[in-house]
Design an enzyme around this catalytic site. Sequence first.
Site, short mmCIF file in Angstrom:
data_model
loop_
_atom_site.label_atom_id
_atom_site.label_comp_id
_atom_site.label_asym_id
_atom_site.label_seq_id
_atom_site.Cartn_x
_atom_site.Cartn_y
_atom_site.Cartn_z
N GLY A 259 1.89 2.13 10.68
CA GLY A 259 2.76 3.29 10.51
C GLY A 259 3.40 3.77 11.80
CE LYS B 116 0.16 3.39 4.83
NZ LYS B 116 -0.20 3.47 6.21
CD GLU C 176 -3.80 -3.01 7.26
OE1 GLU C 176 -2.61 -3.04 6.95
OE2 GLU C 176 -4.58 -2.15 6.85
CG ASN D 293 -1.75 1.21 1.37
OD1 ASN D 293 -1.86 1.99 0.42
ND2 ASN D 293 -2.35 1.40 2.54
CD GLU E 47 -3.32 5.19 6.61
OE1 GLU E 47 -3.23 5.26 5.37
OE2 GLU E 47 -2.45 4.64 7.32
N GLY F 83 2.68 -1.17 4.37
CA GLY F 83 2.67 0.25 4.04
C GLY F 83 4.08 0.76 3.82
N GLY F 84 4.68 1.34 4.88
CA GLY F 84 5.99 1.97 4.77
C GLY F 84 7.04 1.14 4.05
CG HIS G 279 -6.00 1.40 4.86
ND1 HIS G 279 -5.58 2.41 5.69
CD2 HIS G 279 -4.96 0.55 4.74
CE1 HIS G 279 -4.33 2.17 6.05
NE2 HIS G 279 -3.92 1.05 5.49
CB SER H 229 4.92 -1.72 12.07
OG SER H 229 4.41 -0.40 12.23
C1 PEP Z 1 -0.92 -0.16 5.83
O1 PEP Z 1 -0.85 0.90 5.24
O2 PEP Z 1 -1.87 -0.91 5.62
C2 PEP Z 1 0.14 -0.52 6.78
C3 PEP Z 1 0.06 -1.67 7.40
O3 PEP Z 1 1.15 0.40 6.96
P1 PEP Z 1 2.55 0.12 7.72
O4 PEP Z 1 3.13 -1.15 7.15
O5 PEP Z 1 3.39 1.33 7.40
O6 PEP Z 1 2.26 -0.01 9.17
#
Ligand code: PEP
Length: 258
Positions: free
Chosen positions: A178, A13, A172, A11, A102, A239-240, A100, A218
Site C-alpha cells: 500500500g 481489504k 509481502e 485483496n 495488517e 491490494g489497491g 496478512h 504495490s
Molecule cells: C495486500 O493487501 O496484500 C497488498 C499487497 O496491497 P497493495 O497491492 O496495495 O500493496
Amino acid sequence: MPDRKPYVGGNWKMNTTSDSSTSLARGVCEACEAAQGAVDVVVFPPSPYLIGVASIFKSRPSAIRVGAQDLYHEAEGAFTGEVSVGMGADCGCEHALAGHSERRHVIGESDELINAKVKAMLAGGLTCVLCVGELLEEREAGKTNEVNERQLRTGLADVGLRQMENVVIAYEPVWAIGTGKTASPEDAQAAHEFIRGLLVELYNDDVANRTRIIYGGSVKPSNAATLFAQPDIDGGLIGGASLKVDDFAAIVKAASGA
Ligand code: PEP
C-alpha cells in the site's frame, strides 16, 4: 514458471459496499474471462459481501473463486465479532488469507494464532494463503530471511506434507504494501528462492517445487510482468490495484504470460 499454475489474489481489504462489491465482481468476471483457465484468480471481499460476490461468480459460471481475508480457528461459540472457517465456507469461500501484515501489525496477531488459523482453514477444506514478510527496519537490519523463516516455521507448524497441496505462500514485504514502493524483481526473487529452500528443509523437493509462492506489495500493471517473470514468483497478491477492474485484469493477464 515450472509446472506451477499462476495464482493471482485480489485483496479488497475494508473497501467496497454491497453494491460496489457486486459490480466489481461482475467487472472482474468479464475482464478476466480469457485468462481464467491459465491462472487461478481469487478475490477476497470483506466478509459481509462474501455471499453476494460468490453468487455473481456462480451465476456466470466462472472459474474465479472467492476467499476470506481472515477466519477464526474456533468452530463456534463465544467469540464476539469473529467468523469461523465453517461460516466462511458456508458463504462460498474456497480460499482464505492467514497472517496478512495488517492482521499481524495493525490487529496484533501472533505467529501462534496465525498457525492455529492456518490449521483450521486446511482442516475445513480451504486453500490457505499464508502471508509472510519483513518490516522496513527488519530489512535494513539484514533480518529479512530470519523474519520470513520464523513466520514460515511457526505458521506451518504441524501442517502435514499432504496438506501443503492446499497452501499458497504470499511473500509481502510490509514496507511495500500500500505504499507504492515495490521490491525490485531481484530482491523479491531472492526472498522467494529463500522461502522455496526452506520448504525443501521443512518438507521435501517435491513440495517445494509444487507450492505457489506469490509476491505482494504495490503490484501494478506496469511492474507485474517483470515480477512474474522471476523463476520463483508464481503470481501475486494484489491490494489497491484489485479495486480497479482494468488494472486487476492487466495483472491477471501478465500472470498468464499472454
Ligand atoms: C495486500 O493487501 O496484500 C497488498 C499487497 O496491497 P497493495 O497491492 O496495495 O500493496
